[in-house]
Design an enzyme around this catalytic site. Structure first.
Site, PDB file in Angstrom:
ATOM      1  N   GLU A   1       0.839  -1.194   0.000  1.00  0.00           N
ATOM      2  CA  GLU A   1       0.000   0.000   0.000  1.00  0.00           C
ATOM      3  C   GLU A   1       0.873   1.244   0.000  1.00  0.00           C
ATOM      4  O   GLU A   1       1.991   1.233   0.520  1.00  0.00           O
ATOM      5  CB  GLU A   1      -0.897   0.004   1.249  1.00  0.00           C
ATOM      6  CG  GLU A   1      -1.885  -1.142   1.255  1.00  0.00           C
ATOM      7  CD  GLU A   1      -2.707  -1.227   2.534  1.00  0.00           C
ATOM      8  OE1 GLU A   1      -3.871  -1.618   2.436  1.00  0.00           O
ATOM      9  OE2 GLU A   1      -2.196  -0.917   3.618  1.00  0.00           O
TER      10      GLU A   1
ATOM     11  N   CYS B   1       3.486   8.620   0.575  1.00  0.00           N
ATOM     12  CA  CYS B   1       4.073   7.758   1.599  1.00  0.00           C
ATOM     13  C   CYS B   1       4.257   6.376   0.972  1.00  0.00           C
ATOM     14  O   CYS B   1       3.274   5.719   0.632  1.00  0.00           O
ATOM     15  CB  CYS B   1       3.130   7.720   2.807  1.00  0.00           C
ATOM     16  SG  CYS B   1       3.708   6.637   4.124  1.00  0.00           S
TER      17      CYS B   1
ATOM     18  N   CYS C   1       6.791  -6.337   7.689  1.00  0.00           N
ATOM     19  CA  CYS C   1       7.936  -5.764   8.390  1.00  0.00           C
ATOM     20  C   CYS C   1       8.413  -6.744   9.448  1.00  0.00           C
ATOM     21  O   CYS C   1       7.616  -7.457  10.045  1.00  0.00           O
ATOM     22  CB  CYS C   1       7.533  -4.442   9.052  1.00  0.00           C
ATOM     23  SG  CYS C   1       8.932  -3.561   9.793  1.00  0.00           S
TER      24      CYS C   1
ATOM     25  N   CYS D   1       7.552  -3.744  16.155  1.00  0.00           N
ATOM     26  CA  CYS D   1       7.195  -2.689  17.112  1.00  0.00           C
ATOM     27  C   CYS D   1       5.799  -2.970  17.690  1.00  0.00           C
ATOM     28  O   CYS D   1       4.871  -3.307  16.952  1.00  0.00           O
ATOM     29  CB  CYS D   1       7.237  -1.317  16.447  1.00  0.00           C
ATOM     30  SG  CYS D   1       8.875  -0.896  15.818  1.00  0.00           S
TER      31      CYS D   1
ATOM     32  N   CYS E   1       2.522  -1.099  16.249  1.00  0.00           N
ATOM     33  CA  CYS E   1       2.360  -0.952  14.803  1.00  0.00           C
ATOM     34  C   CYS E   1       1.638  -2.143  14.197  1.00  0.00           C
ATOM     35  O   CYS E   1       2.008  -3.296  14.444  1.00  0.00           O
ATOM     36  CB  CYS E   1       3.733  -0.788  14.149  1.00  0.00           C
ATOM     37  SG  CYS E   1       3.628  -0.559  12.366  1.00  0.00           S
TER      38      CYS E   1
ATOM     39  N   GLU F   1      10.679  -1.553   6.904  1.00  0.00           N
ATOM     40  CA  GLU F   1      11.809  -0.789   7.436  1.00  0.00           C
ATOM     41  C   GLU F   1      12.764  -0.549   6.263  1.00  0.00           C
ATOM     42  O   GLU F   1      13.448  -1.479   5.812  1.00  0.00           O
ATOM     43  CB  GLU F   1      12.474  -1.590   8.568  1.00  0.00           C
ATOM     44  CG  GLU F   1      13.850  -1.100   8.987  1.00  0.00           C
ATOM     45  CD  GLU F   1      13.916   0.391   9.317  1.00  0.00           C
ATOM     46  OE1 GLU F   1      13.014   0.924   9.969  1.00  0.00           O
ATOM     47  OE2 GLU F   1      14.897   1.031   8.889  1.00  0.00           O
TER      48      GLU F   1
ATOM     49  N   CYS G   1      -0.714   6.504  10.044  1.00  0.00           N
ATOM     50  CA  CYS G   1       0.551   5.898  10.464  1.00  0.00           C
ATOM     51  C   CYS G   1       0.338   4.568  11.167  1.00  0.00           C
ATOM     52  O   CYS G   1      -0.469   4.466  12.087  1.00  0.00           O
ATOM     53  CB  CYS G   1       1.281   6.806  11.452  1.00  0.00           C
ATOM     54  SG  CYS G   1       1.738   8.368  10.770  1.00  0.00           S
TER      55      CYS G   1
HETATM   56  N1  SAH Z   1      10.062   1.325   9.711  1.00  0.00           N
HETATM   57  C1  SAH Z   1      10.192   2.744   9.525  1.00  0.00           C
HETATM   58  C2  SAH Z   1       9.178   3.299   8.555  1.00  0.00           C
HETATM   59  C3  SAH Z   1       7.741   3.281   9.061  1.00  0.00           C
HETATM   60  S1  SAH Z   1       7.292   4.928   9.330  1.00  0.00           S
HETATM   61  C4  SAH Z   1      10.137   3.435  10.852  1.00  0.00           C
HETATM   62  O1  SAH Z   1       9.744   2.797  11.819  1.00  0.00           O
HETATM   63  O2  SAH Z   1      10.513   4.599  10.945  1.00  0.00           O
HETATM   64  C5  SAH Z   1       5.805   4.771  10.143  1.00  0.00           C
HETATM   65  C6  SAH Z   1       5.774   5.612  11.407  1.00  0.00           C
HETATM   66  O3  SAH Z   1       4.506   5.427  12.051  1.00  0.00           O
HETATM   67  C7  SAH Z   1       6.837   5.156  12.391  1.00  0.00           C
HETATM   68  O4  SAH Z   1       7.351   6.242  13.089  1.00  0.00           O
HETATM   69  C8  SAH Z   1       6.006   4.267  13.287  1.00  0.00           C
HETATM   70  O5  SAH Z   1       6.634   4.078  14.518  1.00  0.00           O
HETATM   71  C9  SAH Z   1       4.729   5.027  13.378  1.00  0.00           C
HETATM   72  N2  SAH Z   1       3.606   4.205  13.827  1.00  0.00           N
HETATM   73  C10 SAH Z   1       3.489   2.870  13.796  1.00  0.00           C
HETATM   74  N3  SAH Z   1       2.313   2.471  14.313  1.00  0.00           N
HETATM   75  C11 SAH Z   1       1.665   3.592  14.681  1.00  0.00           C
HETATM   76  C12 SAH Z   1       0.391   3.847  15.266  1.00  0.00           C
HETATM   77  N4  SAH Z   1      -0.449   2.852  15.534  1.00  0.00           N
HETATM   78  N5  SAH Z   1       0.044   5.119  15.490  1.00  0.00           N
HETATM   79  C13 SAH Z   1       0.883   6.126  15.174  1.00  0.00           C
HETATM   80  N6  SAH Z   1       2.072   5.952  14.609  1.00  0.00           N
HETATM   81  C14 SAH Z   1       2.481   4.703  14.376  1.00  0.00           C
END
Ligand code: SAH
Length: 349
Positions: free
Chosen positions: A93, A106, A113, A117, A120, A168, A340
């Protein structure tokens, strides 16, 4: 038979080398590179400034395949989420975000991934595979096609890219670097490095390589100001602990006037206290930093809550008072699960 080599995976330098090997002049490579950066180009027969026999030869050897848009969802706020089907039936996506005078795309860098985390949704899919360069640049082309078809690109251009979709990016380093080289080259897509942001959980060796290899903006998903909390939220912190990550940020070769963006997802009762804000301010002291607070996007599968608006503003206030540029990320496209951390096609399906 399907051609296995996709010409869109080649950087401009690699294209030139490929052509030199065949005794063709370098400018043929440049001509093709330009075509490959244009939307609606699917076949060598469209490249009318190339000799016909060359086009036919290339068509026998190389594919120009692109991911196919299988679904487009439009949010009430104008955000568009595209689902793209890859050649092996995997789905990724990407999200088109309208800003005042431009669009931001984006993009995803992996299917799923592996970082795990805790907050996420993409992590819940697990890791499926890395994206090839053309599957990354293909997201840009498909987004451009949609904006053009709808007559939207006349209003404002697709100018910014953020590697904040699924995956990532620095765990798929070689392919992401190639895609970046293709996207930044003035003879093609011509994105400005200051408008392209690579976001990472903090893979230190790859951050160091990125700093040497290309000039793009760096964003770090920090999410905690102490080592224990970060390890609980982000398993990668056990491999690259917070103090080492911050030290790597301090020595990152930043171009003059640039800052590192630190993303901080706010989780109620976990990392949103006044003390956390103060610790964060102290932690980043001396780094040219911009802090981007991300109110947690809640989901039934995720065991966290978003803090109250009052709490979020208080957190921001402390960082502002400490002298940091601090923004609160506006949630975009939440009604279509485009916000996000919500990109997880397989789970949503
Ligand atoms: N793997 C990379 C790219 C993903 S960016 C990274 O972690 O930076 C996506 C962003 O959204 C990251 O900062 C991630 O931590 C954040 N994110 C993930 N789950 C989220 C959520 N449920 N609510 C808000 N932000 C979230």
């Amino acid at each position: 038979m399907k051609n296995s080599r996709n010409l869109r995976d080649y950087t401009p330098e690699e294209l030139e080398a490929l052509f030199a090997e065949r005794g063709l002049p370098a400018y043929r490579g440049r001509q093709i590179f330009k075509w490959l950066a244009r939307p609606f180009v699917y076949s060598f027969s469209q490249m009318t400034d190339l000799p016909k026999d060359l086009r036919e030869k290339l068509a026998q050897e190389f594919s120009l395949a692109l991911p196919e848009v299988t679904k487009e969802e439009i949010s009430a706020d104008g955000t568009r989420k595209l689902a793209l089907l890859l050649e092996d039936e995997e789905i990724i996506e990407c999200v088109i975000i309208p800003e005042e005078d431009h669009y931001t795309l984006c993009v995803s860098s992996q299917v799923g991934c592996a970082m795990g985390c805790a907050f996420c949704l993409t992590a819940r899919m697990g890791f499926r595979r890395n994206l090839k360069p053309h599957e990354i640049t293909g997201q840009v082309l498909r987004a451009k096609e949609i904006l053009e078809k709808e007559g939207l690109s006349e209003e404002k251009p697709l100018r910014n890219l953020v590697f904040m979709g699924m995956g990532e990016p620095l765990a798929n380093y070689d392919n992401v670097l190639k895609a970046l080289k293709i996207l930044l080259h003035p003879g093609g897509f011509n994105f400005s490095g200051r408008r392209v942001t690579v976001s990472t959980v903090g893979l230190i060796p790859q951050m160091e390589r990125l700093g040497r290899d290309i000039r793009v903006k760096l964003a770090i998903s920090l999410h905690a100001a102490d080592n224990e909390t970060r390890s609980r939220l982000m398993p990668i912190n056990k491999r690259y602990p917070l103090p080492e990550l911050i030290a790597a940020c301090r020595r990152y070769p930043l171009p003059k006037g640039w800052r590192i963006t630190f993303e901080y997802v706010l989780l109620a009762g976990v990392n949103d206290r006044v003390d956390d804000a103060k610790r964060l301010a102290a932690l980043l002291r001396g780094i040219p930093a911009k802090i981007n607070l991300i109110p947690f996007n809640e989901h039934p599968l995720l065991p966290f809550r978003c803090p109250s608006e009052e709490q979020i503003l208080r957190f921001q206030e402390i960082l502002l008072a400490a002298g940091y540029v601090t923004t609160i990320r506006k949630s975009r496209g939440r009604d279509i699960s485009a916000a996000c951390g919500q990109l997880a096609s397989r789970l949503a399906a």
